[in-house]
Design a protein around this motif. Structure first.
Motif, PDB file in Angstrom:
ATOM      1  N   PHE A  52      34.308  41.655   9.975  1.00  0.00           N
ATOM      2  CA  PHE A  52      35.075  42.107  11.132  1.00  0.00           C
ATOM      3  C   PHE A  52      34.870  43.606  11.341  1.00  0.00           C
ATOM      4  O   PHE A  52      34.569  44.342  10.395  1.00  0.00           O
ATOM      5  CB  PHE A  52      36.565  41.800  10.938  1.00  0.00           C
ATOM      6  CG  PHE A  52      36.901  40.346  11.133  1.00  0.00           C
ATOM      7  CD1 PHE A  52      37.314  39.878  12.369  1.00  0.00           C
ATOM      8  CD2 PHE A  52      36.773  39.449  10.085  1.00  0.00           C
ATOM      9  CE1 PHE A  52      37.607  38.537  12.557  1.00  0.00           C
ATOM     10  CE2 PHE A  52      37.069  38.103  10.259  1.00  0.00           C
ATOM     11  CZ  PHE A  52      37.491  37.641  11.510  1.00  0.00           C
ATOM     12  N   ARG A  53      35.049  44.033  12.569  1.00  0.00           N
ATOM     13  CA  ARG A  53      34.816  45.438  12.916  1.00  0.00           C
ATOM     14  C   ARG A  53      36.001  46.305  12.506  1.00  0.00           C
ATOM     15  O   ARG A  53      36.821  46.708  13.326  1.00  0.00           O
ATOM     16  CB  ARG A  53      34.527  45.571  14.410  1.00  0.00           C
ATOM     17  CG  ARG A  53      33.242  44.888  14.811  1.00  0.00           C
ATOM     18  CD  ARG A  53      32.872  45.121  16.264  1.00  0.00           C
ATOM     19  NE  ARG A  53      31.695  44.333  16.623  1.00  0.00           N
ATOM     20  CZ  ARG A  53      31.100  44.349  17.820  1.00  0.00           C
ATOM     21  NH1 ARG A  53      31.591  45.104  18.784  1.00  0.00           N
ATOM     22  NH2 ARG A  53      30.034  43.591  18.029  1.00  0.00           N
ATOM     23  N   THR A  54      36.066  46.595  11.213  1.00  0.00           N
ATOM     24  CA  THR A  54      37.090  47.475  10.667  1.00  0.00           C
ATOM     25  C   THR A  54      36.404  48.698  10.064  1.00  0.00           C
ATOM     26  O   THR A  54      35.202  48.893  10.235  1.00  0.00           O
ATOM     27  CB  THR A  54      37.915  46.740   9.595  1.00  0.00           C
ATOM     28  OG1 THR A  54      37.069  46.463   8.470  1.00  0.00           O
ATOM     29  CG2 THR A  54      38.478  45.431  10.141  1.00  0.00           C
TER      30      THR A  54
ATOM     31  N   ASN B 297      35.638  53.166   4.243  1.00  0.00           N
ATOM     32  CA  ASN B 297      36.369  52.526   3.149  1.00  0.00           C
ATOM     33  C   ASN B 297      35.429  51.910   2.115  1.00  0.00           C
ATOM     34  O   ASN B 297      35.804  50.966   1.415  1.00  0.00           O
ATOM     35  CB  ASN B 297      37.314  51.454   3.707  1.00  0.00           C
ATOM     36  CG  ASN B 297      38.657  51.447   2.999  1.00  0.00           C
ATOM     37  OD1 ASN B 297      38.989  52.375   2.281  1.00  0.00           O
ATOM     38  ND2 ASN B 297      39.416  50.391   3.195  1.00  0.00           N
ATOM     39  N   THR B 298      34.227  52.437   2.044  1.00  0.00           N
ATOM     40  CA  THR B 298      33.231  51.986   1.074  1.00  0.00           C
ATOM     41  C   THR B 298      32.758  53.173   0.247  1.00  0.00           C
ATOM     42  O   THR B 298      32.544  54.259   0.787  1.00  0.00           O
ATOM     43  CB  THR B 298      32.015  51.350   1.792  1.00  0.00           C
ATOM     44  OG1 THR B 298      32.432  50.162   2.444  1.00  0.00           O
ATOM     45  CG2 THR B 298      30.910  51.027   0.806  1.00  0.00           C
ATOM     46  N   LYS B 299      32.614  52.964  -1.044  1.00  0.00           N
ATOM     47  CA  LYS B 299      32.153  54.027  -1.938  1.00  0.00           C
ATOM     48  C   LYS B 299      30.785  53.675  -2.495  1.00  0.00           C
ATOM     49  O   LYS B 299      30.590  52.592  -3.035  1.00  0.00           O
ATOM     50  CB  LYS B 299      33.146  54.220  -3.086  1.00  0.00           C
ATOM     51  CG  LYS B 299      32.821  55.393  -3.999  1.00  0.00           C
ATOM     52  CD  LYS B 299      33.842  55.502  -5.123  1.00  0.00           C
ATOM     53  CE  LYS B 299      33.633  56.765  -5.954  1.00  0.00           C
ATOM     54  NZ  LYS B 299      32.287  56.846  -6.538  1.00  0.00           N
ATOM     55  N   ALA B 300      29.843  54.592  -2.342  1.00  0.00           N
ATOM     56  CA  ALA B 300      28.502  54.392  -2.889  1.00  0.00           C
ATOM     57  C   ALA B 300      28.541  54.564  -4.407  1.00  0.00           C
ATOM     58  O   ALA B 300      29.421  55.256  -4.933  1.00  0.00           O
ATOM     59  CB  ALA B 300      27.529  55.384  -2.270  1.00  0.00           C
TER      60      ALA B 300
ATOM     61  N   ARG C  89      25.462  48.407   9.720  1.00  0.00           N
ATOM     62  CA  ARG C  89      26.069  47.391  10.587  1.00  0.00           C
ATOM     63  C   ARG C  89      27.505  47.729  10.978  1.00  0.00           C
ATOM     64  O   ARG C  89      28.123  47.002  11.757  1.00  0.00           O
ATOM     65  CB  ARG C  89      26.049  46.029   9.892  1.00  0.00           C
ATOM     66  CG  ARG C  89      24.683  45.369   9.832  1.00  0.00           C
ATOM     67  CD  ARG C  89      24.813  43.891   9.502  1.00  0.00           C
ATOM     68  NE  ARG C  89      25.459  43.680   8.206  1.00  0.00           N
ATOM     69  CZ  ARG C  89      24.803  43.556   7.062  1.00  0.00           C
ATOM     70  NH1 ARG C  89      23.481  43.634   7.047  1.00  0.00           N
ATOM     71  NH2 ARG C  89      25.447  43.359   5.932  1.00  0.00           N
ATOM     72  N   SER C  90      28.042  48.822  10.440  1.00  0.00           N
ATOM     73  CA  SER C  90      29.422  49.185  10.743  1.00  0.00           C
ATOM     74  C   SER C  90      29.624  49.321  12.251  1.00  0.00           C
ATOM     75  O   SER C  90      28.875  50.028  12.932  1.00  0.00           O
ATOM     76  CB  SER C  90      29.788  50.511  10.062  1.00  0.00           C
ATOM     77  OG  SER C  90      31.107  50.881  10.381  1.00  0.00           O
ATOM     78  N   GLY C  91      30.610  48.616  12.775  1.00  0.00           N
ATOM     79  CA  GLY C  91      30.878  48.641  14.211  1.00  0.00           C
ATOM     80  C   GLY C  91      30.115  47.588  14.983  1.00  0.00           C
ATOM     81  O   GLY C  91      30.328  47.420  16.193  1.00  0.00           O
TER      82      GLY C  91
ATOM     83  N   GLY D 159      33.051  39.904  14.056  1.00  0.00           N
ATOM     84  CA  GLY D 159      34.472  39.579  14.110  1.00  0.00           C
ATOM     85  C   GLY D 159      35.322  40.643  14.785  1.00  0.00           C
ATOM     86  O   GLY D 159      35.127  41.842  14.583  1.00  0.00           O
ATOM     87  N   ASP D 160      36.293  40.184  15.584  1.00  0.00           N
ATOM     88  CA  ASP D 160      37.233  41.058  16.273  1.00  0.00           C
ATOM     89  C   ASP D 160      38.519  41.110  15.442  1.00  0.00           C
ATOM     90  O   ASP D 160      39.215  40.092  15.313  1.00  0.00           O
ATOM     91  CB  ASP D 160      37.527  40.504  17.669  1.00  0.00           C
ATOM     92  CG  ASP D 160      38.461  41.382  18.482  1.00  0.00           C
ATOM     93  OD1 ASP D 160      39.191  42.200  17.887  1.00  0.00           O
ATOM     94  OD2 ASP D 160      38.478  41.238  19.719  1.00  0.00           O
ATOM     95  N   PRO D 161      38.879  42.268  14.863  1.00  0.00           N
ATOM     96  CA  PRO D 161      40.060  42.331  14.000  1.00  0.00           C
ATOM     97  C   PRO D 161      41.371  42.050  14.726  1.00  0.00           C
ATOM     98  O   PRO D 161      42.334  41.595  14.101  1.00  0.00           O
ATOM     99  CB  PRO D 161      40.020  43.754  13.435  1.00  0.00           C
ATOM    100  CG  PRO D 161      39.202  44.537  14.411  1.00  0.00           C
ATOM    101  CD  PRO D 161      38.186  43.567  14.950  1.00  0.00           C
TER     102      PRO D 161
END
Length: 288
Positions: free
Chosen positions: A182-184, A190-193, A214-216, A220-222
């Motif tokens: 989903f597009r959150t 909110n991701t850590k490498a 792929r972010s955005g 999925g629509d949140p």
């Protein structure tokens, strides 16, 4: 006389799905308790009618119990608890430091136990309540490049299923929402490498890179996800909630594919796994 609207408490409301659930719950007429680590991030939700609280889900159990008492006092009850706060640790498992692994489990798994335990006495005393745990299709897919994250979600699914059985005598329900993409803000902020990069883990590194890119653009629509989650837990039906609920076309299809593969593998190796009983003992089945 009509009963008062249900009270829903959501963790991690500053962005993403948590915020969408809070906003949709307000639109639906529920009484909302929104939480975040920084109160300034959710002040607009107070303006829309929510009660807002500062909450770090990683606080000690004693602090969480004090928070629960304050939250319950806001409306005199809590009916639905949504454990949404979480984040994603990327990289191959060997690349993740012990501290990173522990931190990932602390937020995505152990905090869910501690926050829920803080509210269970209230739910049990009222003999009603719904626990909603936000999981991921990663719990089934076990993707390289997010192995520890996927493991926390697999543990969360199992935890939820156990709760659905243990708490049934108290009329308390538990459901794990197995989210698709989903597009959150998960893939962006909110991701850590991983701290350590080890040459050769090409698939893990590609996953993390592609996940960020792929972010955005996720399918999925949140907002729609939030509506469906609330419809699920507030619908009037005699049918019990599923302990695991796949949400999103990708989550449904990929989960089906994974489960079929698991069943096929089990069947393929089942004969090799038999023949280990004590001599003369026949397995007659067991009901867990």
């Amino acid at each position: 006389m009509a009963s008062d609207p249900q009270v829903i408490l959501i963790t991690g409301c500053s962005t993403g799905l948590g915020r969408c659930i809070a906003e949709e719950a307000l639109a639906k007429g529920l009484r909302v308790i929104a939480t975040a680590r920084r109160l300034s991030a959710i002040e607009d939700l107070r303006d829309k009618g929510a009660r807002i609280f500062t909450l770090d889900v990683n606080d000690k159990p004693t602090a969480l119990k004090n928070f629960a008492a304050e939250a319950i006092n806001a409306f005199g009850q809590v009916d639905i608890l949504v454990n949404n706060a979480g984040w994603l640790l990327g990289g191959a498992i060997e690349e993740n430091t012990p501290e990173e692994v522990q931190s990932q489990f602390a937020t995505n798994f152990f905090s869910v136990i501690n926050v829920t335990d803080a509210f269970l006495p209230h739910f049990r005393s009222r003999r009603t309540g719904t626990i909603v745990n936000i999981s991921s299709q990663g719990s089934y897919l076990a993707g390289t490049g997010a192995g520890i994250y996927c493991t926390t979600k697999a543990a969360l699914d199992c935890l939820t299923e156990v709760w659905s059985k243990e708490l049934e005598p108290f009329n308390i329900r538990a459901v794990s929402i197995i989210l698709g993409a989903f597009r959150t803000s998960v893939a962006s902020s909110n991701t850590k490498a991983p701290t350590n990069i080890i040459e050769g883990y090409d698939a893990a590194h590609k996953f993390h890179e592609d996940f960020r890119k792929r972010s955005g653009q996720e399918i999925g629509d949140p907002v729609k996800a939030a509506k469906r989650i609330l419809d699920l837990v507030t619908m009037k039906t005699e049918k019990p909630l599923p302990s695991r609920f796949a949400l999103g076309e990708d989550a449904i299809q990929l989960s089906k594919k994974h489960l079929k593969q698991r069943l096929s593998e089990l069947e393929e190796w089942s004969s090799f796994g038999q023949g280990t009983n004590v001599d003369g003992v026949v397995y007659e089945g067991a009901d867990w």
